[in-house]
Design a protein around this motif. Structure first.
Motif, PDB file in Angstrom:
ATOM      1  N   TRP A 158      36.644   6.142  69.528  1.00 59.45           N
ATOM      2  CA  TRP A 158      35.765   5.470  68.372  1.00 59.45           C
ATOM      3  C   TRP A 158      36.403   4.860  67.333  1.00 59.45           C
ATOM      4  O   TRP A 158      37.539   5.200  66.945  1.00 59.45           O
ATOM      5  CB  TRP A 158      35.149   6.952  67.617  1.00 59.45           C
ATOM      6  CG  TRP A 158      34.404   7.831  68.621  1.00 59.45           C
ATOM      7  CD1 TRP A 158      34.757   8.813  69.357  1.00 59.45           C
ATOM      8  CD2 TRP A 158      33.096   7.279  69.121  1.00 59.45           C
ATOM      9  NE1 TRP A 158      33.783   9.439  70.028  1.00 59.45           N
ATOM     10  CE2 TRP A 158      32.648   8.471  70.009  1.00 59.45           C
ATOM     11  CE3 TRP A 158      32.237   6.537  68.801  1.00 59.45           C
ATOM     12  CZ2 TRP A 158      31.498   8.435  70.496  1.00 59.45           C
ATOM     13  CZ3 TRP A 158      30.826   6.516  69.277  1.00 59.45           C
ATOM     14  CH2 TRP A 158      30.690   7.621  70.199  1.00 59.45           C
ATOM     15  N   PRO A 159      36.077   3.719  67.108  1.00 59.84           N
ATOM     16  CA  PRO A 159      36.802   2.807  66.068  1.00 59.84           C
ATOM     17  C   PRO A 159      37.003   3.441  64.861  1.00 59.84           C
ATOM     18  O   PRO A 159      35.960   4.211  64.390  1.00 59.84           O
ATOM     19  CB  PRO A 159      35.775   1.366  66.196  1.00 59.84           C
ATOM     20  CG  PRO A 159      35.063   1.696  67.329  1.00 59.84           C
ATOM     21  CD  PRO A 159      35.000   2.799  67.806  1.00 59.84           C
ATOM     22  N   HIS A 160      37.912   3.413  64.323  1.00 62.22           N
ATOM     23  CA  HIS A 160      38.116   4.077  62.960  1.00 62.22           C
ATOM     24  C   HIS A 160      39.593   3.131  62.292  1.00 62.22           C
ATOM     25  O   HIS A 160      40.273   2.456  62.891  1.00 62.22           O
ATOM     26  CB  HIS A 160      38.699   5.503  63.040  1.00 62.22           C
ATOM     27  CG  HIS A 160      39.952   5.696  64.054  1.00 62.22           C
ATOM     28  ND1 HIS A 160      39.634   5.574  65.226  1.00 62.22           N
ATOM     29  CD2 HIS A 160      41.181   5.878  63.713  1.00 62.22           C
ATOM     30  CE1 HIS A 160      41.133   5.871  66.027  1.00 62.22           C
ATOM     31  NE2 HIS A 160      41.921   6.054  64.736  1.00 62.22           N
ATOM     32  N   GLU A 161      39.448   3.554  61.033  1.00 65.52           N
ATOM     33  CA  GLU A 161      40.744   2.899  60.275  1.00 65.52           C
ATOM     34  C   GLU A 161      41.757   3.957  60.312  1.00 65.52           C
ATOM     35  O   GLU A 161      41.689   5.127  60.633  1.00 65.52           O
ATOM     36  CB  GLU A 161      39.976   3.063  58.548  1.00 65.52           C
ATOM     37  CG  GLU A 161      39.016   1.916  58.221  1.00 65.52           C
ATOM     38  CD  GLU A 161      39.214   0.454  58.529  1.00 65.52           C
ATOM     39  OE1 GLU A 161      40.530   0.232  58.347  1.00 65.52           O
ATOM     40  OE2 GLU A 161      38.266  -0.266  58.684  1.00 65.52           O
ATOM     41  N   THR A 162      43.069   3.116  60.088  1.00 68.57           N
ATOM     42  CA  THR A 162      44.170   4.070  60.316  1.00 68.57           C
ATOM     43  C   THR A 162      45.023   3.943  58.963  1.00 68.57           C
ATOM     44  O   THR A 162      46.076   4.740  58.924  1.00 68.57           O
ATOM     45  CB  THR A 162      45.038   3.463  61.390  1.00 68.57           C
ATOM     46  OG1 THR A 162      45.346   2.178  61.318  1.00 68.57           O
ATOM     47  CG2 THR A 162      44.333   3.825  62.877  1.00 68.57           C
TER      48      THR A 162
END
Length: 296
Positions: A88-92
């Motif tokens: 799942w795309p997400h900020e890091t």
């Protein structure tokens, strides 16, 4: 007017935090002003929150908070469900060391309007209240998933007399429950243990797009559990449907001195008390409200 809300969560341990956040993101009349994470690996917890926000198409400020409890040893140093994040795309990259100031600034900006929903250990909130002692009086409300106020109703939870969020940082909980909030509402194990769903039904009913990453996170949970208890989502739904739970007023005390009852939430009913605890729940109404948020 939409409900202005701040969420403090230990998403990544029990699956119900993610289930709760998905509901808040889907709820049309919820204005989620920000999310703070608490407990071990707060950055990975922030990533999980980010994955849900991205899928919902919402840009919600997310701040990793405190990793360790005030005095006791950390009881959940890791966020195991974050292992499913790769899909799942997400900020890091998140602001570091700013969670408490973000909460303080936001509550002051919307003085008297913000509901603070806590669904994890109360470490961040205790430090917030100690940093700025005026904050409790500026809240529009404080709603916590936490506590067990009549153990006979649950026949004890996993053999204990305490509830996990309180047990993970009882000293923080004691600070928060002593704070001069006009009304501090608690939804505890007395009622949350009555809203459950087995793994097969979860896989069948979690069809909405926003629930797909939650289902992925849940598969990690199902490696050691056969069902989900909707602790945190139940607390959230009471903000939007007052008839889901019945409440009684009184005073809550977190036991810190009796070694045989350490971290137990003691409850004294009284009409003039500053605390409200849930004493009954309409499970059917809860599920209708929860899944209804994804149908609109």
């Amino acid at each position: 007017m939409p409900t202005r809300l701040l969420l403090d969560t230990d998403i990544g341990s029990d699956i119900d935090d993610a289930i709760c956040l998905a509901y808040l993101l889907a709820k049309a009349d919820c204005e989620l002003l920000g999310i703070t994470t608490v407990s071990g690996e707060p950055e990975r917890r922030a990533m999980m929150a980010s994955a849900l926000c991205k899928l919902a198409g919402k840009h919600i400020p997310i701040y990793p908070g405190l990793a360790d409890p005030l005095l006791v040893t950390s009881r959940q140093p890791q966020a195991p469900q974050a292992d499913a994040l790769a899909r799942w795309p997400h900020e890091t990259d998140f602001p570091r060391g700013e969670a408490i100031e973000f909460l303080r600034r936001t509550i002051r900006r919307y003085a008297g309007e913000v509901i603070l929903l806590t669904i994890g250990p109360l470490t961040n909130i205790a430090v917030l209240f100690k940093t700025d002692p005026e904050i409790p009086s500026l809240l529009g409300g404080l709603v916590s998933m936490g506590g067990m106020f009549d153990p006979s109703r649950t026949r004890y939870w996993r053999g204990s007399r305490w509830e996990w969020n309180i047990y993970c940082d009882p000293h923080a909980a004691a600070i928060v429950y002593r704070a001069p909030v006009a009304i501090h509402r608690s939804i505890g194990l007395d009622v949350t243990t009555r809203v459950t769903m087995n793994a097969a039904e979860v896989r069948q009913r979690f069809r909405a797009p926003l629930l797909q990453p939650v289902l992925d996170f849940a598969e990690v949970w199902f490696q050691h559990a056969e069902k989900i208890t909707f602790h945190d989502p139940l607390a959230a739904t009471t903000l939007f449907d007052a008839r889901i739970c019945a409440f009684e007023r009184g005073e809550v005390h977190v036991e810190l001195h009796d070694p045989d009852a350490f971290a137990v939430t003691r409850w004294s009913p009284g009409v003039n008390g500053r605390h409200e605890v849930a004493v009954g729940v309409d499970a059917e109404r809860f599920f209708a409200e929860y899944f209804g948020a994804f149908a609109s």
